[in-house]
Structure formats: C-alpha cells, structure tokens
Motif scaffolding. Structure first.
Motif, PDB file in Angstrom:
ATOM      1  N   ASP A 110      -6.019   2.330  -2.304  1.00  0.00           N
ATOM      2  CA  ASP A 110      -6.195   1.149  -3.152  1.00  0.00           C
ATOM      3  C   ASP A 110      -7.126   1.409  -4.333  1.00  0.00           C
ATOM      4  O   ASP A 110      -6.885   0.928  -5.445  1.00  0.00           O
ATOM      5  CB  ASP A 110      -6.764  -0.011  -2.318  1.00  0.00           C
ATOM      6  N   GLU A 111      -8.183   2.171  -4.129  1.00  0.00           N
ATOM      7  CA  GLU A 111      -9.181   2.381  -5.166  1.00  0.00           C
ATOM      8  C   GLU A 111      -8.760   3.432  -6.186  1.00  0.00           C
ATOM      9  O   GLU A 111      -8.840   3.202  -7.393  1.00  0.00           O
ATOM     10  CB  GLU A 111     -10.522   2.760  -4.533  1.00  0.00           C
ATOM     11  N   GLY A 168       0.791  -1.221   0.000  1.00  0.00           N
ATOM     12  CA  GLY A 168       0.000   0.000   0.000  1.00  0.00           C
ATOM     13  C   GLY A 168       0.822   1.269   0.000  1.00  0.00           C
ATOM     14  O   GLY A 168       0.285   2.358   0.241  1.00  0.00           O
TER      15      GLY A 168
END
Length: 373
Positions: free
Chosen positions: A148-149, A125
């Motif tokens: 993440d998105e 991440g």
C-alpha cells in the motif's frame, strides 16, 4: 592470439516458484538472438563439463539454470513479453523451445517494480499483469500483491508452496488457452494413448499431451519404478534414465517435435497415490534436461492436471477421486501441488496455479567472452 574479455550487464536474480535464475531486459541484449549464447551461458557458468556451474550464477541443476528476457509489449492483449531460456549446464546451449511456469511467476512482479507496466488499477491490494510468452505464443495473467505504501510488489504473506521454505504472498498464474502450446493440439496425435516403439525394439504406452508445455506421460510401473522413487535414486539408475530418454525421444518424434531439443517434451512418470496420501489425486516424478526433477516443472504440472480431465488418457485413468473436480492435487518429489483448469464443452479455457516469488539480488552480472584474435 587468445583473448578473454570480461564485461557485465544489469540483471535481477530471482526465485520464481521452485526455480531461480536471472531476469534481463531485452533492451540490454543484442536484437540478434543468435548473439546471446556466449554472453548468457558464461553468465550462468556454462559450459561446465563438471556440471556444477561454479563460475557463474547457476548451481548445476536444471531448475537453477534459467533466464527470462523481458520487454514491454505492443500487443493489445499483453503488458509485457518474455522469452524463457533454459541454459545447458555442461554444454552451454540456449534452449528456448518451451516455457517455465515457475520463472514466469517472477516476471510480472519484476516488470511492475521496474516501471515497465502502464499504471493499472489495484483491486483488493492486488494487480494483474498480462504477459505474452514468446516461446509458446500464449498469454499468461499474473495476479500478485502490491504494498500500500510503496506501490511495489509485496512478497510477504502467509502462503507457502512445497519445495520452498517459509511463507510469502501468493501469485496466481492463469495460462489462457494453454492447449497446443507447441503442437497446436492438446492431443497432438489425436489419441489419448499411443504406443511408442523404442530403439531397443521394445514398446511402451504413453499419453502425449500438449497443454502449457508438451509432456510424455507414462506409468511408473511400466518401467519398473516405484511411483514415489526419490530423484536421487532415479538419477543414479543410469539404465532407467537411458531408457526414459529413449521414451522421451520417441514421444517427441510422434508429436512432430525435435527429439534433440531437451526442454520439450519432458517425460513424466505417474502412479496412483498410496492409501495414506490423503487428498492426493495422482503422484508424479518428472525429468528435465535428463535430470530427475526435485519437484515438478510447473507447466508440466498444469499439463498433468488438464490431462487428468481428458477421458482415456493414462493420467485420467490413474488419478483417484478426480472425476468432476476443477482442480487436482499432485504429489511430487518435494510435496504437493494443486492445479486447476477451466473447461467448457471439452475445451481448456485456462489453467490456474499458485506460486510465490522473491527478488534475491539486483546488479551487474559478469561474463567472459573468449576470442582467438
């Protein structure tokens, strides 16, 4: 005839660590850096004899009168390059002599979100951006969280730094080979302690250390100041502030730096922690641009942390329980800061610090050009 012309440029207004300021793409500005001064000083609200910068983006203190100019890099060891600019509040001069660690923490995330970085691998991440600072000709690696998105910088998290309210995601800054940022040597004179002779005929002992940014370290007790003096009390003591500027200038001259340049070296007052300061190794009070700093300039904190590991220096002799540690905890005017350094065979390989950053605003910043045509 007197004329005033108002124009604008695109910029990102950010908080980086305990500082804030503008980040601007170099492509927006003239290739000739000598033409930047009237544009950037006006944008920040300088010159302002009152020292408030009410007519611009600054707010009258050195830690909020800053700009970083960024661009993609053609260097093999860097993804982006950036130039740090300290804008003089009252005069409006542009000082590009040194770097700012706090503002540096925002450069990587902004460059990432602006699409200036070629696709890089995201591990756990997080992404790491390699940044080249043109002020010091040094490389800094910045590791920060990615959402993440969206694939964008993620500022939210549970990390906090003293001097900034709330919590955010942690940014890890690694200053590679930070020694000799301006002078070429960690100890520019070769001595752990030098005696500075001042204009008034007196003298004082100082450690002149150049790691990340050059600093003049003196004992607070040698100038009759409590180690935990508040910035307001220190700034109000005009006689002491004048003497500290004399010391800074004498240190600059001995380091073969220009005493008239206010951004480097900076002067730092050090003292031992009090018995109740658990976990603190050393206490500091720093000055920046002839102002008592509300916290600690990050590059100077990095410098101090490294100096605590250099035998014979005032910081090394002042620090408590720091021997054998890879990091030291510094108490400053707004709280505490932990800085680390990696050393091999007496050489400083890197300096490590943690910050947080947040984009506050993006858009047009207006400035005014004055002519007598």
């Amino acid at each position: 005839m007197y004329k005033a012309i108002t124009r604008s440029f695109l910029a990102t207004f950010v908080r980086g660590g305990t500082s804030n300021g503008l980040i601007i793409k170099r492509s927006i500005l003239s290739k000739d850096e000598t033409k930047w001064q009237p544009i950037l000083s006006s944008a920040m609200g300088s010159p302002d004899p009152s020292g408030r910068q009410l007519n611009g983006m600054g707010s009258g203190i050195s830690s909020t009168s800053k700009i970083c100019v960024i661009s993609t890099s053609e260097r093999e060891d860097a993804d982006v390059e950036y130039t740090f600019i300290q804008v003089g509040i009252k005069v409006g001069d542009l000082d590009m002599a040194g770097n700012c660690g706090n503002m540096s923490s925002a450069v990587g995330p902004v460059a990432w979100d602006e699409g200036m970085i070629e696709k890089k691998e995201i591990e756990g991440g997080e992404a790491t951006v390699r940044m080249y600072n043109t002020n010091t000709n040094k490389t800094v690696h910045s590791t920060f969280s990615i959402d993440d998105e969206s694939g964008k910088y993620n500022p939210t998290g549970d990390y906090s730094i003293d001097g900034v309210p709330g919590h955010a995601s942690r940014i890890t800054m690694s200053f590679l080979d930070p020694a000799g940022a301006k002078t070429g040597k960690a100890l520019p004179t070769g001595n752990p302690i030098d005696e500075l002779r001042l204009q008034d005929g007196s003298s004082i002992k100082a450690s002149l250390v150049d790691v990340a940014n050059p600093g003049v370290f003196i004992l607070a007790s040698d100038v009759g100041i409590p180690g935990d003096v508040t910035p307001d009390a220190l700034g109000a003591d005009s006689a002491t502030m004048e003497r500290l500027e004399q010391i800074r200038r004498a240190g600059a001259a001995m380091m073969c730096l220009d005493p008239d340049v206010q951004s480097v070296p900076k002067i730092v007052l050090i003292s031992k922690p009090k018995s109740g300061d658990k976990g603190v190794n050393i206490v500091c009070r720093a000055l920046s641009m002839q102002q008592a700093h509300k916290a600690a300039p990050l590059t100077l904190a990095s410098n101090l942390g490294a100096a605590c590991r250099m035998p014979g220096t005032l910081p090394a002799m002042t620090a408590v329980n720091a021997e054998g540690r890879d990091s030291v905890v510094i108490a400053h005017a707004s709280g505490k800061l932990e800085v680390g350094s990696v050393m091999e065979d007496g050489k400083i390989i890197s300096a490590l610090l943690h910050r947080t950053a947040r984009v506050l605003m993006k858009g047009d910043v207006f400035y005014t050009l004055h002519t007598n045509d």
